[in-house]
Motif scaffolding. Structure first.
Motif, PDB file in Angstrom:
ATOM      1  N   ALA A 171     -19.062 -16.242  92.592  1.00  0.00           N
ATOM      2  CA  ALA A 171     -19.353 -14.836  93.238  1.00  0.00           C
ATOM      3  C   ALA A 171     -19.446 -13.708  92.482  1.00  0.00           C
ATOM      4  O   ALA A 171     -18.049 -13.768  92.459  1.00  0.00           O
ATOM      5  N   LEU A 172     -20.564 -13.409  91.423  1.00  0.00           N
ATOM      6  CA  LEU A 172     -20.523 -12.426  90.321  1.00  0.00           C
ATOM      7  C   LEU A 172     -20.925 -11.117  91.221  1.00  0.00           C
ATOM      8  O   LEU A 172     -22.379 -11.196  91.770  1.00  0.00           O
ATOM      9  N   GLY A 173     -20.555 -10.186  91.298  1.00  0.00           N
ATOM     10  CA  GLY A 173     -21.399  -8.209  91.578  1.00  0.00           C
ATOM     11  C   GLY A 173     -22.528  -8.442  90.850  1.00  0.00           C
ATOM     12  O   GLY A 173     -22.933  -9.432  89.944  1.00  0.00           O
ATOM     13  N   ALA A 174     -22.878  -6.967  90.386  1.00  0.00           N
ATOM     14  CA  ALA A 174     -24.003  -7.061  89.373  1.00  0.00           C
ATOM     15  C   ALA A 174     -23.627  -7.300  88.011  1.00  0.00           C
ATOM     16  O   ALA A 174     -22.230  -6.385  88.327  1.00  0.00           O
ATOM     17  N   LEU A 175     -24.166  -7.331  86.924  1.00  0.00           N
ATOM     18  CA  LEU A 175     -24.047  -7.281  85.580  1.00  0.00           C
ATOM     19  C   LEU A 175     -25.532  -6.454  84.840  1.00  0.00           C
ATOM     20  O   LEU A 175     -26.457  -6.107  85.087  1.00  0.00           O
ATOM     21  N   THR A 176     -24.648  -4.908  84.894  1.00  0.00           N
ATOM     22  CA  THR A 176     -25.152  -3.824  84.788  1.00  0.00           C
ATOM     23  C   THR A 176     -25.169  -3.511  83.052  1.00  0.00           C
ATOM     24  O   THR A 176     -24.115  -3.547  82.658  1.00  0.00           O
ATOM     25  N   ALA A 193     -21.360 -23.629  94.192  1.00  0.00           N
ATOM     26  CA  ALA A 193     -22.842 -23.101  94.116  1.00  0.00           C
ATOM     27  C   ALA A 193     -22.260 -21.278  93.267  1.00  0.00           C
ATOM     28  O   ALA A 193     -21.256 -21.010  93.044  1.00  0.00           O
ATOM     29  N   VAL A 194     -23.377 -20.383  92.297  1.00  0.00           N
ATOM     30  CA  VAL A 194     -23.185 -19.607  91.616  1.00  0.00           C
ATOM     31  C   VAL A 194     -23.947 -18.906  91.973  1.00  0.00           C
ATOM     32  O   VAL A 194     -25.401 -18.364  92.354  1.00  0.00           O
ATOM     33  N   THR A 195     -23.869 -17.358  92.569  1.00  0.00           N
ATOM     34  CA  THR A 195     -24.539 -16.448  92.835  1.00  0.00           C
ATOM     35  C   THR A 195     -23.965 -15.144  91.877  1.00  0.00           C
ATOM     36  O   THR A 195     -22.417 -14.925  91.582  1.00  0.00           O
ATOM     37  N   THR A 196     -24.497 -14.506  92.183  1.00  0.00           N
ATOM     38  CA  THR A 196     -24.901 -13.085  91.329  1.00  0.00           C
ATOM     39  C   THR A 196     -25.203 -11.897  91.580  1.00  0.00           C
ATOM     40  O   THR A 196     -26.637 -12.297  92.624  1.00  0.00           O
ATOM     41  N   GLY A 197     -25.823 -11.145  91.416  1.00  0.00           N
ATOM     42  CA  GLY A 197     -25.876  -9.177  91.823  1.00  0.00           C
ATOM     43  C   GLY A 197     -26.884  -9.310  91.273  1.00  0.00           C
ATOM     44  O   GLY A 197     -27.657 -10.246  90.284  1.00  0.00           O
ATOM     45  N   VAL A 198     -27.363  -8.060  90.898  1.00  0.00           N
ATOM     46  CA  VAL A 198     -28.980  -7.322  90.291  1.00  0.00           C
ATOM     47  C   VAL A 198     -28.062  -7.982  88.929  1.00  0.00           C
ATOM     48  O   VAL A 198     -27.258  -7.164  88.361  1.00  0.00           O
ATOM     49  N   ILE A 199     -28.847  -8.435  87.936  1.00  0.00           N
ATOM     50  CA  ILE A 199     -28.658  -8.425  86.525  1.00  0.00           C
ATOM     51  C   ILE A 199     -29.807  -7.345  86.265  1.00  0.00           C
ATOM     52  O   ILE A 199     -31.163  -7.465  86.209  1.00  0.00           O
ATOM     53  N   THR A 200     -29.462  -6.433  85.030  1.00  0.00           N
ATOM     54  CA  THR A 200     -30.078  -5.328  84.398  1.00  0.00           C
ATOM     55  C   THR A 200     -29.696  -5.386  83.152  1.00  0.00           C
ATOM     56  O   THR A 200     -28.331  -5.147  82.742  1.00  0.00           O
ATOM     57  N   GLY A 201     -30.766  -6.110  81.863  1.00  0.00           N
ATOM     58  CA  GLY A 201     -30.687  -6.083  80.516  1.00  0.00           C
ATOM     59  C   GLY A 201     -31.372  -6.429  79.490  1.00  0.00           C
ATOM     60  O   GLY A 201     -33.069  -6.227  80.475  1.00  0.00           O
TER      61      GLY A 201
END
Length: 217
Positions: A171-176, A193-201
């Motif tokens: 469980a990851l947070g946003a990758l920014t 399960a693999v989850t992330t927050g919003v990814i911005t790149g």
């Protein structure tokens, strides 16, 4: 420092060493540094048999922690400083069947490399901030990886996350990034399960091949 007596359930050390640069600890029992001042420690190595509790390392550069016993556990406060640091903040962990927990990890204008691939227990990471880029490696992690409420943030670099073959949930947070840096997430062959927050790149690459628990972004 080598500590731990079979006659002592817990060792507590208040180390006032504001100019100390390198600290190596071998702990056979529970070991607590909570009252210590270690503002200039850049290099720390910890080998623990039971529960190790550290303090904030405002100038952390290379922290290595291990423990082969089933009771091995490590808890760190904040590593590095977000506003003034100019060198990398790196963390490597292995073993630690009873778990690893960190406070915020900061590398200021430099980069941060976190490698918990050899950890056999659960890993909980607070926010990771490094202007020049972040690499988080948790391949073959034996337990769960939790960073969900926090984030990985870089302003001029890229973010590389590799959790392939992780045995638990991720469980990851946003990758920014600032929008110009690339983001890569390798979640192939993960079990949970693999989850992330919003990814911005700029370029975002996600590999979920063979992910049994799915990947949700």
């Amino acid at each position: 420092i080598t500590a731990g007596s079979t006659a002592t359930a817990k060792d507590t050390l208040d180390l006032d060493a504001a100019k100390l640069n390198t600290l190596n600890i071998t702990a056979k029992q529970d070991f607590d540094l909570t009252g210590s001042t270690l503002t200039k420690v850049q290099n720390m190595t910890v080998d623990t048999t039971k529960a190790f509790t550290g303090v904030a390392l405002a100038d952390a550069a290379n922290v290595t922690v291990s423990g082969t016993a089933s009771t091995a556990k490590a808890t760190f406060a904040a590593l590095g400083t977000a506003t003034t640091q100019t060198h990398a903040t790196n963390l490597t962990a292995t073993g630690l069947k009873a778990g690893l927990t960190t406070g915020a990890i900061n590398a200021g204008t430099s980069s941060s490399t976190i490698n918990v691939s050899g950890v056999t227990g659960n890993v909980t990471l607070a926010a990771i901030t490094a202007d020049a880029g972040i690499t988080l490696t948790a391949t073959n992690l034996g337990g769960n990886l939790a960073n969900g409420a926090a984030a990985l943030t870089t302003t001029t670099g890229k973010i590389d996350v590799d959790v392939s073959n992780a045995k638990g949930t991720v469980a990851l947070g946003a990758l920014t990034t600032n929008g110009s840096g690339d983001v890569t997430l390798n979640a192939s062959s993960t079990v949970g399960a693999v989850t992330t927050g919003v990814i911005t790149g700029n370029n975002v690459t996600i590999n979920g091949q063979g992910a049994l628990g799915g990947v949700v972004v």
